[in-house]
Design an enzyme around this catalytic site. Structure first.
Site, PDB file in Angstrom:
ATOM      1  CE  LYS A 120     -27.151  -5.748  13.860  1.00 15.60           C
ATOM      2  NZ  LYS A 120     -27.284  -4.991  12.640  1.00 15.60           N
TER       3      LYS A 120
HETATM    4  C1  LIG Z   1     -29.032  -3.053  19.021  1.00 13.59           C
HETATM    5  C2  LIG Z   1     -29.268  -2.555  17.636  1.00 13.59           C
HETATM    6  N1  LIG Z   1     -30.407  -1.893  17.385  1.00 13.59           N
HETATM    7  C3  LIG Z   1     -30.667  -1.402  16.162  1.00 13.59           C
HETATM    8  C4  LIG Z   1     -29.771  -1.539  15.120  1.00 13.59           C
HETATM    9  C5  LIG Z   1     -30.131  -1.001  13.776  1.00 13.59           C
HETATM   10  O1  LIG Z   1     -30.504  -2.033  12.895  1.00 13.59           O
HETATM   11  P1  LIG Z   1     -30.380  -1.839  11.337  1.00 13.59           P
HETATM   12  O2  LIG Z   1     -28.948  -1.553  11.065  1.00 13.59           O
HETATM   13  O3  LIG Z   1     -30.821  -3.122  10.748  1.00 13.59           O
HETATM   14  O4  LIG Z   1     -31.241  -0.683  10.989  1.00 13.59           O
HETATM   15  C6  LIG Z   1     -28.568  -2.228  15.346  1.00 13.59           C
HETATM   16  C7  LIG Z   1     -27.558  -2.426  14.298  1.00 13.59           C
HETATM   17  O5  LIG Z   1     -27.777  -2.838  13.238  1.00 13.59           O
HETATM   18  C8  LIG Z   1     -28.333  -2.771  16.623  1.00 13.59           C
HETATM   19  O6  LIG Z   1     -27.240  -3.475  16.858  1.00 13.59           O
HETATM   20  N1  LIG Z   2     -25.747  -1.694  13.746  1.00 15.67           N
HETATM   21  C1  LIG Z   2     -24.957  -2.604  12.999  1.00 15.67           C
HETATM   22  C2  LIG Z   2     -24.319  -1.955  11.810  1.00 15.67           C
HETATM   23  C3  LIG Z   2     -24.108  -2.928  10.704  1.00 15.67           C
HETATM   24  O1  LIG Z   2     -25.355  -3.300  10.254  1.00 15.67           O
HETATM   25  P1  LIG Z   2     -25.690  -4.541   9.353  1.00 15.67           P
HETATM   26  O2  LIG Z   2     -27.043  -4.924   9.802  1.00 15.67           O
HETATM   27  O3  LIG Z   2     -25.622  -4.046   7.979  1.00 15.67           O
HETATM   28  O4  LIG Z   2     -24.713  -5.635   9.567  1.00 15.67           O
HETATM   29  C4  LIG Z   2     -23.984  -3.308  13.926  1.00 15.67           C
HETATM   30  O5  LIG Z   2     -24.335  -3.511  15.064  1.00 15.67           O
HETATM   31  O6  LIG Z   2     -22.897  -3.641  13.550  1.00 15.67           O
END
Ligand SMILES: Cc1ncc(COP(=O)(O)O)c(C=O)c1O
Ligand SMILES: N[C@@H](CCOP(=O)(O)O)C(=O)O
Length: 465
Positions: A112
């Site tokens: 993120k």
């Molecule tokens: C460590 C981790 N892996 C995978 C995901 C999944 O990613 P996305 O929500 O973009 O599919 C998340 C949260 O978004 C995460 O924090």
């Molecule tokens: N897995 C995410 C959930 C929120 O996802 P986002 O990519 O829409 O912000 C988290 O870790 O919070």
């Protein structure tokens, strides 16, 4: 570049407005009106360049001069100077034709940070130019919250409120949200699951009176700026494995479908990607949808990969919009069926189109643990449980001619219990976070009730006046 809503009933916006708007006013998600195209020659021209240079080239067509090029370039440099690896996102080989793309060298040890560090700088810049403030509200299953708080802490033009599911994030994730001490940050533990938190955030965006009163803005991947910044590492990693001459595949640990949707965007822009693998944990709504065309919600199960414990995968809407030939009416019908009955059916032609580019795979908790153990024993490389779901899913799809890159979305030290129980290894937090478990925690616990949460935010947001 103009941005349109997937639901077809909100105003078309330029980049800066889309950035500050988050969810469209018709409840849809903003997407670029068309995809910028990179020819093979354009992609070759990116070879050997730094992450920052490639980020500028790939993202500039989306920003389209709304942030001056010099300012935008400076923001990219500052954002990625916060990363603790010179390559920003290094690629590590773990097998003959398999690789792991480490996206966790930013300040909160999760992918993120890649988008959030840039997003915060862009939002701050646009707000300052306009002399405005914003109230940022976000939902997290663990990682978005910490990354957003780190990126926005003490920024003068924003207050940030993060809703996380009480008791369902790892202790490291919780502390990254509750110990910032910044005056513009509020961490809110909601008695519910991630979907409850995300539903509350969407309901606040759909409450137009509240939205305008607090000047609501969002930093979840409903915000196009988040997705956009994540496109870059698909380019950098594919280039290092021979793109555009060689195709690569990606396995992506998936929850809200933001990260993998960024891969789809890269594909639309001309990056030769063979397959995108949607890797899920026991919360396998997307794997089931791909298999039988039914997107059908079930109860969320708590797993050792909590950030993927999601049923309502927001960004799937963006993919469906394209799969439906950008027909907002069909999309609105699906979304209304989802909110009324918890399910919808993807029509045959759209599903066929999706299956041409995507595959799916699921790792239950036992399989994720076994993957952590076997990869560690075979290579000495320690996966976090989310990345392990990605590696597990990738193993059934490996083909000699297409190198497989699994996105390593978090550092194993964010989930020490699961990693230790699978591998016997206790992963240590990096030195700059070594006091995290001793810092003072501050957070509020609230019921998953819209009026309660809105009242709390209105009382504490400076933009509410
Ligand atoms: C460590 C981790 N892996 C995978 C995901 C999944 O990613 P996305 O929500 O973009 O599919 C998340 C949260 O978004 C995460 O924090
Ligand atoms: N897995 C995410 C959930 C929120 O996802 P986002 O990519 O829409 O912000 C988290 O870790 O919070």
């Amino acid at each position: 570049m103009q941005y349109i809503s997937t639901r077809g009933e909100a105003p078309t916006l330029g980049f800066n407005d889309a950035l500050l708007t988050g969810l469209a006013r018709d409840g849809g998600l903003y997407v670029p009106e068309n995809w910028p195209h990179f020819s093979k020659k354009d992609i070759r021209a990116l070879r050997g360049k730094s992450y920052q240079d490639i980020a500028f080239s790939v993202l500039q067509p989306f920003v389209d001069g709304e942030i001056a090029n010099d300012d935008f370039r400076r923001m990219i440099d500052e954002a990625y100077a916060t990363f603790r690896h010179p390559a920003v996102v290094p690629l590590v080989q773990t097998g003959a034709n398999s690789f792991v793309l480490e996206l966790f060298h930013g300040p909160t040890l999760a992918f993120k940070d890649v988008a959030m560090q840039l997003l915060a700088r862009m939002m701050d810049h646009v707000l300052a130019e306009r002399g405005q403030r914003a109230t940022i509200v976000g939902a997290t299953s663990g990682d978005t919250g910490g990354a957003a708080i780190e990126a926005f802490a003490e920024r003068d033009r924003t207050d940030i409120f993060i809703l996380f599911p009480n008791g369902r994030v790892s202790p490291v994730q919780r502390r990254q949200m509750t110990t910032s001490g910044a005056s513009n940050v509020r961490a809110l533990a909601i008695d519910g699951n991630f979907d409850d938190c995300q539903n509350l955030v969407k309901a606040m965006f759909n409450d137009i009176g509240f939205r305008d009163r607090v000047q609501l803005s969002g930093v979840n991947s409903i915000n196009w700026g988040r997705i956009m910044a994540q496109i870059v590492y698909y380019f950098t990693s594919a280039l290092s494995l021979g793109a555009p001459e060689r195709r690569v595949s990606f396995s992506v640990p998936t929850g809200n479908f933001g990260d993998i949707f960024a891969g789809y965007c890269a594909m639309r822009m001309g990056l030769p990607i063979d397959k995108l693998i949607i890797a899920t944990n026991d919360n396998d709504i997307l794997a089931r949808a791909l298999r039988n065309g039914r997107y059908e919600m079930r109860d969320v199960v708590a797993t050792t990969s909590p950030s993927m414990d999601i049923q309502i995968s927001s960004n799937f809407e963006r993919l469906l919009f394209d799969a439906f030939g950008r027909d907002s009416d069909s999309l609105r019908r699906c979304m209304s069926s989802l909110s009324q009955s918890g399910s919808f059916t993807i029509e045959e032609r759209a599903l066929k189109g999706i299956k041409k580019e995507f595959r799916s795979g699921k790792a239950n908790q036992k399989q994720a643990a076994a993957t952590i153990k076997s990869v560690y024993e075979e290579t000495g490389y320690l996966l976090d449980p989310h990345t392990a779901c990605g590696v597990h899913a990738s193993r059934s799809f490996e083909r000699p001619r297409a190198p497989m890159i699994t996105l390593a979305t978090a550092h194993p030290a964010k989930f020490p219990d699961a990693v230790k129980s699978a591998s016997g290894i206790d992963p240590a937090l990096p030195s700059w976070l070594s006091d995290l478990m001793h810092r003072e925690e501050i957070y509020e616990t609230l019921q998953p009730d819209l009026d309660t949460v809105e009242a709390y935010i209105a009382r504490n947001a400076r933009a509410a006046g």
